[in-house]
Design a protein around this motif. Structure first.
Motif, PDB file in Angstrom:
ATOM      1  N   ARG A 153       0.840  -1.205   0.000  1.00  0.00           N
ATOM      2  CA  ARG A 153       0.000   0.000   0.000  1.00  0.00           C
ATOM      3  C   ARG A 153       0.874   1.254   0.000  1.00  0.00           C
ATOM      4  O   ARG A 153       0.632   2.212  -0.728  1.00  0.00           O
ATOM      5  CB  ARG A 153      -0.903   0.031   1.233  1.00  0.00           C
ATOM      6  N   TYR A 154       1.939   1.235   0.822  1.00  0.00           N
ATOM      7  CA  TYR A 154       2.840   2.382   0.941  1.00  0.00           C
ATOM      8  C   TYR A 154       3.558   2.654  -0.383  1.00  0.00           C
ATOM      9  O   TYR A 154       3.611   3.792  -0.866  1.00  0.00           O
ATOM     10  CB  TYR A 154       3.861   2.136   2.061  1.00  0.00           C
ATOM     11  N   VAL A 155       4.117   1.613  -0.968  1.00  0.00           N
ATOM     12  CA  VAL A 155       4.871   1.787  -2.214  1.00  0.00           C
ATOM     13  C   VAL A 155       3.949   2.290  -3.322  1.00  0.00           C
ATOM     14  O   VAL A 155       4.317   3.194  -4.090  1.00  0.00           O
ATOM     15  CB  VAL A 155       5.569   0.470  -2.625  1.00  0.00           C
ATOM     16  N   LEU A 156       2.731   1.736  -3.375  1.00  0.00           N
ATOM     17  CA  LEU A 156       1.788   2.181  -4.409  1.00  0.00           C
ATOM     18  C   LEU A 156       1.442   3.654  -4.226  1.00  0.00           C
ATOM     19  O   LEU A 156       1.469   4.430  -5.199  1.00  0.00           O
ATOM     20  CB  LEU A 156       0.502   1.336  -4.365  1.00  0.00           C
ATOM     21  N   SER A 157       1.155   4.079  -2.989  1.00  0.00           N
ATOM     22  CA  SER A 157       0.712   5.472  -2.816  1.00  0.00           C
ATOM     23  C   SER A 157       1.875   6.442  -2.947  1.00  0.00           C
ATOM     24  O   SER A 157       1.740   7.499  -3.576  1.00  0.00           O
ATOM     25  CB  SER A 157      -0.050   5.639  -1.494  1.00  0.00           C
ATOM     26  N   ALA A 158       3.058   6.111  -2.396  1.00  0.00           N
ATOM     27  CA  ALA A 158       4.207   7.013  -2.534  1.00  0.00           C
ATOM     28  C   ALA A 158       4.632   7.120  -3.998  1.00  0.00           C
ATOM     29  O   ALA A 158       4.941   8.211  -4.500  1.00  0.00           O
ATOM     30  CB  ALA A 158       5.371   6.526  -1.670  1.00  0.00           C
ATOM     31  N   SER A 159       4.627   5.998  -4.722  1.00  0.00           N
ATOM     32  CA  SER A 159       5.045   6.016  -6.129  1.00  0.00           C
ATOM     33  C   SER A 159       4.050   6.787  -6.985  1.00  0.00           C
ATOM     34  O   SER A 159       4.431   7.478  -7.939  1.00  0.00           O
ATOM     35  CB  SER A 159       5.206   4.588  -6.661  1.00  0.00           C
ATOM     36  N   GLU A 160       2.790   6.658  -6.626  1.00  0.00           N
ATOM     37  CA  GLU A 160       1.744   7.419  -7.318  1.00  0.00           C
ATOM     38  C   GLU A 160       2.007   8.928  -7.188  1.00  0.00           C
ATOM     39  O   GLU A 160       1.938   9.688  -8.160  1.00  0.00           O
ATOM     40  CB  GLU A 160       0.399   7.068  -6.669  1.00  0.00           C
ATOM     41  N   LYS A 161       2.380   9.335  -5.978  1.00  0.00           N
ATOM     42  CA  LYS A 161       2.647  10.752  -5.726  1.00  0.00           C
ATOM     43  C   LYS A 161       3.902  11.213  -6.484  1.00  0.00           C
ATOM     44  O   LYS A 161       3.922  12.299  -7.079  1.00  0.00           O
ATOM     45  CB  LYS A 161       2.822  10.977  -4.221  1.00  0.00           C
ATOM     46  N   VAL A 162       4.966  10.362  -6.465  1.00  0.00           N
ATOM     47  CA  VAL A 162       6.206  10.700  -7.166  1.00  0.00           C
ATOM     48  C   VAL A 162       5.953  10.781  -8.679  1.00  0.00           C
ATOM     49  O   VAL A 162       6.436  11.681  -9.357  1.00  0.00           O
ATOM     50  CB  VAL A 162       7.315   9.664  -6.863  1.00  0.00           C
ATOM     51  N   ALA A 163       5.194   9.844  -9.179  1.00  0.00           N
ATOM     52  CA  ALA A 163       4.933   9.792 -10.624  1.00  0.00           C
ATOM     53  C   ALA A 163       4.194  11.055 -11.072  1.00  0.00           C
ATOM     54  O   ALA A 163       4.454  11.597 -12.148  1.00  0.00           O
ATOM     55  CB  ALA A 163       4.109   8.557 -10.970  1.00  0.00           C
ATOM     56  N   ASN A 164       3.282  11.506 -10.246  1.00  0.00           N
ATOM     57  CA  ASN A 164       2.587  12.775 -10.489  1.00  0.00           C
ATOM     58  C   ASN A 164       1.994  12.835 -11.905  1.00  0.00           C
ATOM     59  O   ASN A 164       2.095  13.851 -12.584  1.00  0.00           O
ATOM     60  CB  ASN A 164       3.585  13.926 -10.263  1.00  0.00           C
ATOM     61  N   GLY A 165       1.457  11.714 -12.342  1.00  0.00           N
ATOM     62  CA  GLY A 165       0.802  11.687 -13.651  1.00  0.00           C
ATOM     63  C   GLY A 165       1.716  11.501 -14.842  1.00  0.00           C
ATOM     64  O   GLY A 165       1.242  11.364 -15.971  1.00  0.00           O
ATOM     65  N   ARG A 166       3.035  11.502 -14.615  1.00  0.00           N
ATOM     66  CA  ARG A 166       3.952  11.340 -15.755  1.00  0.00           C
ATOM     67  C   ARG A 166       3.955   9.918 -16.306  1.00  0.00           C
ATOM     68  O   ARG A 166       4.328   9.672 -17.444  1.00  0.00           O
ATOM     69  CB  ARG A 166       5.380  11.726 -15.338  1.00  0.00           C
ATOM     70  N   TYR A 167       3.592   8.952 -15.465  1.00  0.00           N
ATOM     71  CA  TYR A 167       3.487   7.549 -15.885  1.00  0.00           C
ATOM     72  C   TYR A 167       2.523   6.860 -14.919  1.00  0.00           C
ATOM     73  O   TYR A 167       2.175   7.432 -13.877  1.00  0.00           O
ATOM     74  CB  TYR A 167       4.853   6.848 -15.888  1.00  0.00           C
ATOM     75  N   GLY A 168       2.084   5.657 -15.288  1.00  0.00           N
ATOM     76  CA  GLY A 168       1.102   4.963 -14.467  1.00  0.00           C
ATOM     77  C   GLY A 168       1.748   4.100 -13.391  1.00  0.00           C
ATOM     78  O   GLY A 168       2.863   3.610 -13.546  1.00  0.00           O
ATOM     79  N   ILE A 169       1.024   3.941 -12.270  1.00  0.00           N
ATOM     80  CA  ILE A 169       1.415   3.024 -11.195  1.00  0.00           C
ATOM     81  C   ILE A 169       0.226   2.092 -10.989  1.00  0.00           C
ATOM     82  O   ILE A 169      -0.904   2.580 -10.824  1.00  0.00           O
ATOM     83  CB  ILE A 169       1.703   3.788  -9.885  1.00  0.00           C
ATOM     84  N   ALA A 170       0.443   0.778 -11.015  1.00  0.00           N
ATOM     85  CA  ALA A 170      -0.691  -0.139 -10.895  1.00  0.00           C
ATOM     86  C   ALA A 170      -0.329  -1.357 -10.051  1.00  0.00           C
ATOM     87  O   ALA A 170       0.798  -1.851 -10.099  1.00  0.00           O
ATOM     88  CB  ALA A 170      -1.149  -0.596 -12.286  1.00  0.00           C
ATOM     89  N   TYR A 171      -1.320  -1.803  -9.288  1.00  0.00           N
ATOM     90  CA  TYR A 171      -1.176  -3.073  -8.561  1.00  0.00           C
ATOM     91  C   TYR A 171      -1.479  -4.206  -9.524  1.00  0.00           C
ATOM     92  O   TYR A 171      -2.458  -4.164 -10.256  1.00  0.00           O
ATOM     93  CB  TYR A 171      -2.142  -3.096  -7.381  1.00  0.00           C
ATOM     94  N   CYS A 172      -0.624  -5.216  -9.532  1.00  0.00           N
ATOM     95  CA  CYS A 172      -0.823  -6.332 -10.460  1.00  0.00           C
ATOM     96  C   CYS A 172      -0.691  -7.632  -9.696  1.00  0.00           C
ATOM     97  O   CYS A 172       0.417  -8.124  -9.475  1.00  0.00           O
ATOM     98  CB  CYS A 172       0.214  -6.236 -11.578  1.00  0.00           C
ATOM     99  N   PRO A 173      -1.844  -8.211  -9.252  1.00  0.00           N
ATOM    100  CA  PRO A 173      -1.787  -9.379  -8.356  1.00  0.00           C
ATOM    101  C   PRO A 173      -1.202 -10.630  -9.009  1.00  0.00           C
ATOM    102  O   PRO A 173      -0.758 -11.532  -8.308  1.00  0.00           O
ATOM    103  CB  PRO A 173      -3.254  -9.603  -7.986  1.00  0.00           C
ATOM    104  N   SER A 174      -1.169 -10.697 -10.337  1.00  0.00           N
ATOM    105  CA  SER A 174      -0.645 -11.899 -11.007  1.00  0.00           C
ATOM    106  C   SER A 174       0.853 -11.791 -11.255  1.00  0.00           C
ATOM    107  O   SER A 174       1.478 -12.713 -11.749  1.00  0.00           O
ATOM    108  CB  SER A 174      -1.363 -12.116 -12.344  1.00  0.00           C
ATOM    109  N   LEU A 175       1.439 -10.645 -10.910  1.00  0.00           N
ATOM    110  CA  LEU A 175       2.848 -10.434 -11.214  1.00  0.00           C
ATOM    111  C   LEU A 175       3.735 -11.208 -10.233  1.00  0.00           C
ATOM    112  O   LEU A 175       3.596 -11.072  -9.015  1.00  0.00           O
ATOM    113  CB  LEU A 175       3.178  -8.937 -11.125  1.00  0.00           C
ATOM    114  N   VAL A 176       4.632 -12.010 -10.768  1.00  0.00           N
ATOM    115  CA  VAL A 176       5.572 -12.734  -9.917  1.00  0.00           C
ATOM    116  C   VAL A 176       7.001 -12.509 -10.376  1.00  0.00           C
ATOM    117  O   VAL A 176       7.913 -12.495  -9.588  1.00  0.00           O
ATOM    118  CB  VAL A 176       5.267 -14.249  -9.913  1.00  0.00           C
ATOM    119  N   ARG A 177       7.228 -12.282 -11.658  1.00  0.00           N
ATOM    120  CA  ARG A 177       8.559 -12.245 -12.286  1.00  0.00           C
ATOM    121  C   ARG A 177       9.191 -13.632 -12.147  1.00  0.00           C
ATOM    122  O   ARG A 177       9.032 -14.302 -11.164  1.00  0.00           O
ATOM    123  CB  ARG A 177       9.482 -11.182 -11.670  1.00  0.00           C
TER     124      ARG A 177
END
Lengths: 414, 414
Positions: free
Chosen positions: B256-280
């Motif tokens: 939750r923290y990383v998503l919200s802080a990154s959203e603020k840093v991105a400031n609309g310049r790029y997207g931030i999304a939660y992806c539950p299927s992501l494992v790498r």
């Protein structure tokens, strides 16, 4: 698990890497300003190509890559150990360049002035203290048979070294054709000359007696060996003395031209010298060979020569080619020892933040400070004085704070 | 001799190399301005280290280097094919970095913010069209367990991409710990989770049915597979929906923290999304994982995650670590297709000379012209108009002459 890198290979610490990146950028800038264009080729080459490449002793130093899957299974079943590998790590950048030119020549200009700067591999015995992975910086001119190509390579390579602060070096030059003519006149058979030259190239290391002994061991004709030994002991190693033993004095014309034109270009900034014992180790050189020696280092810091037959091995049609390679490891080693300082880097600043800071705001402030500094964001320690000391030791010039506008200059008390 | 490079490996033409050098310099400048320091490690690693490195499927793709000398002889006599090789080409830059940190940590700062940009190797099947040699650009932070490290890596990597003209991309983020907790709650045993995650990571490619089939093939418990399949078909993939299936909702705090802080840093310049299927794919990730996707390319252009156990394998003591890697080949491929033009390069000029010119004077004139141009010296052709055409086609903007002061601008008639 093992923490050390493999024998003969190196981990580079940040300050070593920073120096190398700077030196490489300076060399590349010199090359590019002279109209040379960088390319790159894979680190792996077909093993047969490498085996047929006239690389001299380097052919015994190839790291070979094991076949995979079914091909490995059949190779193992065949019981033939020579079939286990199909690829090898390149031992220099010249064979890959020749293959590259053969494959891509339709898309390349004539003459092709080319830069390569990349890693090469040699399975040297680790106890010799030699590197098994190292970087070479090469420039080559393909498609130009004129000795102006040699003059230009020497000029550009020497200017690259001058630009990174090397001084007091000398470019040693020879022409294998003159040497071969002299050796044939002395009675060595044409098909033994490569072998004679490889021994002769060691004159500086093993002396005239050593050369004679090595040639005798190789079972070369005694009268020819005696004649060469006589010349080596005579002491007159001038170009005219050598040319007079060649049968055809005009053979020295190209070398006379390169020596005098390079002397004029050097204009006293570095030395140009004829070196009759110079052969360079590679079997593929066909004419002029050269190297750069400097008082700070016992071996050569750069080496090169003309290899007019190498591209022809791929396409059945001769393409004149000549190259000059800077031994990047040696150059960087000398500069590190001399305490070379990278000019013009931005000062480094640590932006310190407390646990309750809004980290997105911290990153935004860091970005604003980057107009004047390289900025690292770091958690602020409880003992600020100690943290300043650690930062200063790590090379930071300043510290700033997420929660106020102070900028603290580090190391001013010293 | 074969003129083509080995399968899955590439020769780079001058214009391709120039683009890559420029892009790499831009990425490095972004990383350095953020206080990251570049290092490098050998391309070869001890084969046992690689084999024990939790690299997932990549462990099957290691190019192995044949032993040499006596060691090869004994290996052949033993009849044990697994003993033939002692070194391998690295499949990524994370295992070498972990070994490097273990070996050199006494000389490195804490946290250590590090750059690697270099070649890696994977013996992919050539028919897949995948590269077997390619470049990765990585940044990592070692010694920082705070999720701010994730936020910073995402910020710096995204800014590197923005700087080279990438737009419209999205950073997908997940936390393997949440996924693992959900899967355990569903009835998968702890020691099967890596295997379940690797299948689950393929959700985008093979769909819910494909994941179910693959898990069934792996003989995992039918009730757990059914429970996961039910969730996949349910369609609510929000973080809160997943967290509610974990047993412990606080597990989602870091994400939750990383998503919200990154959203603020991105400031609309790029997207931030939660992806539950992501494992790498890598087996070594222990927590947060992330990747960057963009509409121009079907796969990820960057990927990374936290790997807190890797350094510990070397020193028996856990060191928190997180990294983000740009897929340099993909990025350069996209920019080449888009016709990316390198900004700010000096104009290229050809300085033409006649056969009777004093070549040392030609080189001196070239050096003077280099204040304003990248200058290539070339013999002047008999048909000058044709030569101008060739030069223009090869990308020259101007021609000058050794024997007069004219400078001819090329391509002005167009």
């Amino acid at each position: 698990m093992k923490t050390q890198p493999l024998k003969g290979m190196r981990d580079l610490l940040p300050h070593e890497q920073a120096l190398r990146d700077h030196i490489q950028a300076e060399i590349l800038a010199t090359y590019r300003a002279a109209g040379f264009q960088r390319i790159s080729t894979p680190i792996l080459e077909d093993l047969e190509n490498l085996d047929k490449s006239d690389g001299g002793d380097n052919l015994n130093l190839i790291f070979k890559v094991l076949k995979r899957g079914d091909k490995l299974t059949s190779a193992l079943q065949s019981g033939d150990a020579t079939k286990l590998a199909d690829m090898g790590l390149r031992y220099d950048l010249t064979l890959p360049l020749s293959r590259y030119y053969a494959a891509n020549r339709a898309s390349l200009p004539t003459p092709f002035k080319v830069i390569q700067t990349d890693r090469v591999y040699r399975a040297e015995r680790p106890q010799k203290g030699r590197l098994r992975e190292f970087v070479q910086c090469d420039i080559d001119i393909l498609g130009d048979s004129s000795p102006n190509a040699e003059v230009e390579l020497i000029d550009v390579t020497a200017r690259a070294l001058l630009r990174i602060g090397f001084t007091g070096f000398t470019v040693n030059i020879n022409d294998r054709r003159i040497l071969r003519a002299m050796l044939e006149t002395m009675g060595f058979a044409a098909d033994t000359l490569d072998s004679v030259c490889i021994s002769f190239d060691k004159l500086d290391k093993i002396g005239a007696d050593g050369v004679r002994d090595e040639l005798t061991e190789k079972e070369l004709p005694a009268n020819a060996v005696a004649s060469l030994y006589d010349f080596l002991q005579g002491g007159d190693f001038s170009l005219e003395a050598v040319a007079s033993r060649c049968g055809d004095a005009s053979l020295a014309d190209d070398l006379r031209y390169v020596l005098s034109a390079s002397e004029k270009v050097a204009n006293g900034r570095y030395g140009i010298a004829y070196c009759p014992s110079l052969v360079r180790g590679q079997g593929y050189y066909t004419g002029m060979v050269f190297e750069i020696v400097c008082p700070q280092f016992s071996g050569a810091v750069a080496g090169g020569g003309r290899y007019d037959n190498m591209v022809g091995k791929f396409i059945g049609q001769q393409v004149p080619a000549v190259g000059f390679s800077i031994g990047f490891e040696r150059v960087c080693g000398i500069l590190l020892e001399q305490g070379y300082a990278i000019p013009g880097a931005k000062p480094r600043l640590a932006l310190l933040y407390l646990p309750d800071a809004d980290f997105a705001d911290v990153l935004a402030k860091a970005e604003r400070l980057r107009a004047g500094y390289d900025v690292t964001v770091l958690p602020q320690a409880k003992k600020l004085g100690k943290q300043f000391g650690t930062l200063e030791a790590a090379g930071y010039q300043a510290a700033a704070f997420a929660d106020n506008d102070d900028i603290r200059q580090l190391g001013q008390k010293k």
